[in-house]
Design an enzyme around this catalytic site. Structure first.
Site, PDB file in Angstrom:
ATOM      1  N   GLU A   1       0.759  -1.018  -0.483  1.00 40.07           N
ATOM      2  CA  GLU A   1       0.602  -0.288  -0.145  1.00 40.07           C
ATOM      3  C   GLU A   1       1.097   1.265   0.363  1.00 40.07           C
ATOM      4  O   GLU A   1       0.790   2.058  -0.883  1.00 40.07           O
ATOM      5  CB  GLU A   1      -0.814   0.499   0.973  1.00 40.07           C
ATOM      6  CG  GLU A   1      -1.867  -1.071   1.139  1.00 40.07           C
ATOM      7  CD  GLU A   1      -2.907  -1.635  -0.056  1.00 40.07           C
ATOM      8  OE1 GLU A   1      -3.366  -0.653  -0.525  1.00 40.07           O
ATOM      9  OE2 GLU A   1      -2.578  -2.638  -0.904  1.00 40.07           O
TER      10      GLU A   1
ATOM     11  N   GLU B   1      -0.950  -1.981  -9.938  1.00 38.64           N
ATOM     12  CA  GLU B   1      -0.646  -3.843  -8.591  1.00 38.64           C
ATOM     13  C   GLU B   1       0.486  -4.183  -8.542  1.00 38.64           C
ATOM     14  O   GLU B   1       0.610  -4.643  -8.531  1.00 38.64           O
ATOM     15  CB  GLU B   1      -2.258  -5.021  -8.925  1.00 38.64           C
ATOM     16  CG  GLU B   1      -3.413  -3.354  -8.260  1.00 38.64           C
ATOM     17  CD  GLU B   1      -4.135  -2.712  -7.413  1.00 38.64           C
ATOM     18  OE1 GLU B   1      -2.374  -3.233  -6.183  1.00 38.64           O
ATOM     19  OE2 GLU B   1      -4.644  -2.113  -6.953  1.00 38.64           O
TER      20      GLU B   1
END
Length: 859
Positions: free
Chosen positions: A315, A337
């Site tokens: 994150e 991602e």
């Protein structure tokens, strides 16, 4: 005056889902009043706009909102009342103006209201039971992909970046968190306060965070001038210190790697009791499942710590790669991602080198290749139109295959060259939006290599090759599990960076295999293809496998794990006999790599589905023969100086020997340890706990189910709670399986229940019955569970392969009940189910003979 962002072409798949580009939102001023008791919110929005074209209406995204009191304030002081038309299907609000307006500055104002839903998306409610036994409520958000529109009217597209200035009106005794620091708290009526946050940097709407509740925060930890806190429900502060440690490391690591300071003013890591994903990279206010953030380092399994480290690092990588620089549209989410996945492993490997994170990542790569060898795979990047299609991008092909391809590219270009290209990309595109080609351009500029040509072959077509050694030639062909000739998303040819080396040591060679074949570099035999293990492809050594297998210790741990994974994949595809894999497994000896033994354990679990009653005991004996000596040499207790990943190996051995192997000594030891822990004696070693519980459940002893359930309810950490909950699905009893399904459809949190159903469907004994009962309550389950988990709960069907009639029933039902989101993932699970059926039918008749050749006399 700025020009509008480029619009999608009329024929583009996203054209019908893109808003008109006639205005540019520059700044949102949001004031939202949150009522937790009534589970409602009301608010006002003032959106500062640049009107780029003359217009008489403005179209925004809005869903599940009531919108009133709309007007457009023009820069000359005139205010135009606007009508509001809501299209719930298109998730749009059209603000109609009484007359056309010319280009210039304006402010769109409106009031809105909505419900704090229980679907774990948009602005939703989460609950927890406090230390006094009282149920408390939190309001929180999950905006990605397209759910900011459920919290406030907005231009809910990733390339419509703006500044967000937020005020939350809440009860006095509550606290509020958002993306920026609090700049003021003022009275807002009896028992109420208004919490105003500083303006954010320009960012996408999907990154907005709104959190309200009876929460607590750790004292700020200053990291390079950035205050870092962990936010949690009361009573869990003691579980926060490890997350702070990895956050401190990650912020420094990424600021150095990217050569750009952390882009926000503060960092709050917020543990949410109900959360549909693992975590969400909201700028400055990252939200997590509790299991991915809160952990007791004194009692946790090493894998629990690794999980927290991975997710926090992932994150925080997004703060740069995703938040600072963002994809233009959702087909580019793979790059966000995949890159965060690559960076998470790079960061955690530097944080704890002893965890050998790049080696364990091989298991994740393998999970991706297991899907990518299916005809129903997809390219890593493909055209995306609807929100449901965007949601379908969040899978192993985006994260694990994408991350693996980036690692392969990094190793091919060189780590420093790759890093310099990434730095150039981020510096060039900070605060803006990109497409994939922008990264390839940056990497080509610093490397001089044809990065785009190489990477397009990996990104824009599905599948991956198998590199075969045929004499002195290397050949490539598509790797496919199923029959040739079927309609397929698998490509035909790749530009393959191949690194080869002599098994015995010495210099290797690199070549780019972009044709059907190429000469093998002049390297002394035996030759290791995919040296280092970074290539995203299978290797078929053919007749040369024996020479490699004869000297397994000369392979690196990742090379060895890949050899086993590739050999098993060839067996499953029908390209190699089962005996070849079993012979390879018999040569493992004292290997320490958990990933290698995990490949053997996974293969034996599928072989168990193929076994009939006549061969089941032979399978058990073969399992004990293959794995028993290794557990005997390891023992059950940790030994001084053993590697940090040895506990993971021990867990794999215990669970496989105890269940597939039916090892009476292992089963008795597991039961003894569980009984002692239950009676107040030594607690189960967290590293072994899941394996012990699985073995105990398999014995189906009276009272154990109730004991597991009680431990689930009284667990003291999020990880222990999940271990006991998951173990409830392991009992091989239809009545208990049905009881567990009732828990999943009732009291278990909706974030956890779909994963419990996966476990039930995977259970060899109860899976078919649970599936039938699930079909009877299909609509109830879909309504209860978060949208993104519908396809995930069905992944357990892949192992329901022992009986063709069961597989046919599963296929027929799911074909008649397509999902709104994640349907491609369901189709992949069905295809894998039939590959497993074919394996079982192909191997069943001669299984006993294949297994007997793997059996050594037990000592």
């Amino acid at each position: 005056m700025p020009s509008p962002a480029p619009a999608a072409g009329a024929d583009a798949p996203d054209a019908a889902y893109r808003l008109p580009r006639s205005v540019v939102a520059k700044h949102y001023d949001l004031r939202i009043d949150v009522d937790l008791d009534e589970a409602r919110f009301t608010g006002t929005a003032a959106i500062r706009l640049e009107v780029c074209d003359g217009l008489d209406e403005i179209v925004l995204n809005a869903a599940e909102l009531a919108i009133t009191d709309a007007r457009l304030d023009l820069e000359g002081g005139e205010s135009l009342r606007a009508t509001v038309g809501l299209d719930e299907e298109a998730e749009r609000a059209t603000f109609g103006l009484p007359r056309p307006v010319d280009p210039g500055q304006a402010v769109l104002r409106c009031a809105f209201s909505g419900v704090l839903n229980d679907k774990l998306r948009g602005f939703y409610r989460s609950t927890f039971v406090d230390q006094s036994g009282v149920t408390r409520t939190i309001a929180t958000t999950q905006m990605e992909s397209t759910d900011a529109r459920r919290a406030f009217p907005c231009f809910d597209e990733p390339d419509r970046k703006a500044v967000f200035e937020i005020t939350l009106v809440i009860d006095d005794h509550l606290v509020a968190y958002s993306n920026s620091p609090v700049v003021a708290e003022t009275e807002a009526g009896p028992g109420r306060k208004a919490v105003r946050f500083a303006p954010t940097m320009v960012m996408s709407s999907y990154l907005v965070a709104l959190i309200v509740g009876p929460l607590e925060a750790t004292e700020p930890l200053e990291v390079g001038g950035v205050p870092v806190r962990v936010v949690h429900v009361p009573g869990k502060a003691h579980l926060a210190d490890f997350a702070l440690e990895i956050a401190e490391h990650a912020l420094g690591f990424f600021a150095d790697y990217f050569a750009i300071p952390y882009p926000a003013e503060k960092l709050d890591l917020v543990a949410i009791p109900d959360f549909a994903f693992g975590a969400m990279e909201n700028l400055g206010c990252v939200t997590f499942r509790e299991t991915a953030l809160l952990v007791d380092r004194t009692s946790a399994a090493r894998t629990d710590l690794e999980r927290v480290a991975d997710v926090v690092a992932h994150e925080l990588a997004h703060m740069w790669f995703g938040d600072l620089v963002t994809m233009r549209w959702w087909e580019g989410i793979w790059l966000n991602e995949a890159f965060a996945t690559f960076m998470e492993v790079l960061c955690v490997d530097a944080f704890r080198p002893s965890w050998e994170r790049w080696v364990s990542f091989g298991l994740e790569r393998e999970a991706a290749l297991a899907v990518d060898g299916l005809h129903s795979t997809r390219p890593i990047e493909y055209p995306v139109g609807s929100p449901e299609e965007a949601d379908g991008m969040f899978d192993v092909l985006t994260y694990q295959k994408g991350g693996s391809v980036l690692r392969m590219l990094e190793q091919y270009l060189g780590a420093e060259v790759f890093r310099d290209g990434v730095r150039r990309y981020l510096a060039t595109h900070a605060y803006s939006n990109t497409v994939t080609g922008d990264l390839w351009d940056a990497l080509e500029a610093v490397s001089g290599q044809p990065v785009r040509a190489v990477m397009d072959s990996w990104i824009l077509q599905g599948g991956h090759p198998v590199i075969a050694r045929e004499g002195d030639q290397l050949t490539q062909s598509p790797f496919v599990y199923g029959a040739e000739g079927e309609a397929s998303a698998i490509g035909a040819r790749w530009s393959v960076p191949v690194i080869a080396r002599p098994l015995g040591g010495g210099p290797g060679a690199t070549l780019l295999l972009d044709g059907p074949s190429a000469p093998l570099p002049a390297i002394e035999d035996p030759v290791v293809v995919n040296a280092g293990g970074w290539g995203v492809y299978r290797v078929d050594y053919g007749e040369h496998l024996g020479a490699i297998a004869a000297d397994l210790p000369s392979l690196s741990p990742l090379e060895r794990a890949n050899l086993f994974a590739d050999t098993w994949a060839l067996v499953l595809a029908g390209r190699a006999p089962l005996g070849r894999f079993l012979e390879l497994a018999a040569a493992l000896g004292e290997d320490d790599e958990p990933a290698t033994f995990a490949a053997v354990a996974g293969a034996l679990a599928l072989v168990e589905r193929a076994a009939d009653e006549g061969s089941r005991e032979t399978l058990a004996a073969a399992t004990r023969s293959l794995l028993g000596r290794r557990l005997a040499s390891l023992g059950w207790e940790p030994r001084p100086g053993e590697g940090e990943r040895i506990p993971s190996l021990r867990s794999v051995l215990v669970s496989t020997l105890g269940i597939v192997g039916g090892d009476e000594n292992v089963r008795a030891e597991a039961a003894s340890r569980f009984g002692a822990a239950l009676g107040g004696g030594a607690a189960l070693d967290a590293n072994l706990e899941a394996a012990v519980l699985a073995v105990v459940a398999d014995q189906l002893r009276p009272g154990d189910y109730e004991a597991f359930y009680a431990r689930y309810q009284s667990a003291t950490t999020p990880q222990q709670e999940q271990r006991y909950l998951g173990a409830l699905a392991s009992f091989p009893d239809v009545e208990l399986g049905t009881r567990t399904l009732e828990l999943a459809l009732g009291e278990v949190r909706t974030q956890d229940a779909p994963y419990l159903i996966i476990g039930l469907l995977t259970n060899r004994v109860v899976g078919p019955t649970v599936f039938e009962k699930l079909t009877e309550r299909w609509d109830e389950a879909l309504d209860r569970f978060p949208l993104n988990s519908h396809s995930r709960m069905l992944q357990g069907i892949r192992t329901m392969c022992a009986d063709r009639s069961v597989a046919r029933r599963v296929t027929e039902f799911l074909g008649a009940h397509p999902l709104r989101s994640g349907q491609r993932s369901v189709e992949q699970a069905i295809e894998r189910l039939w590959i497993n059926v074919a394996f079982c039918e192909r191997e069943r008749e001669g299984l006993a003979q294949s297994l007997e050749r793997a059996v050594r006399p037990e000592s």
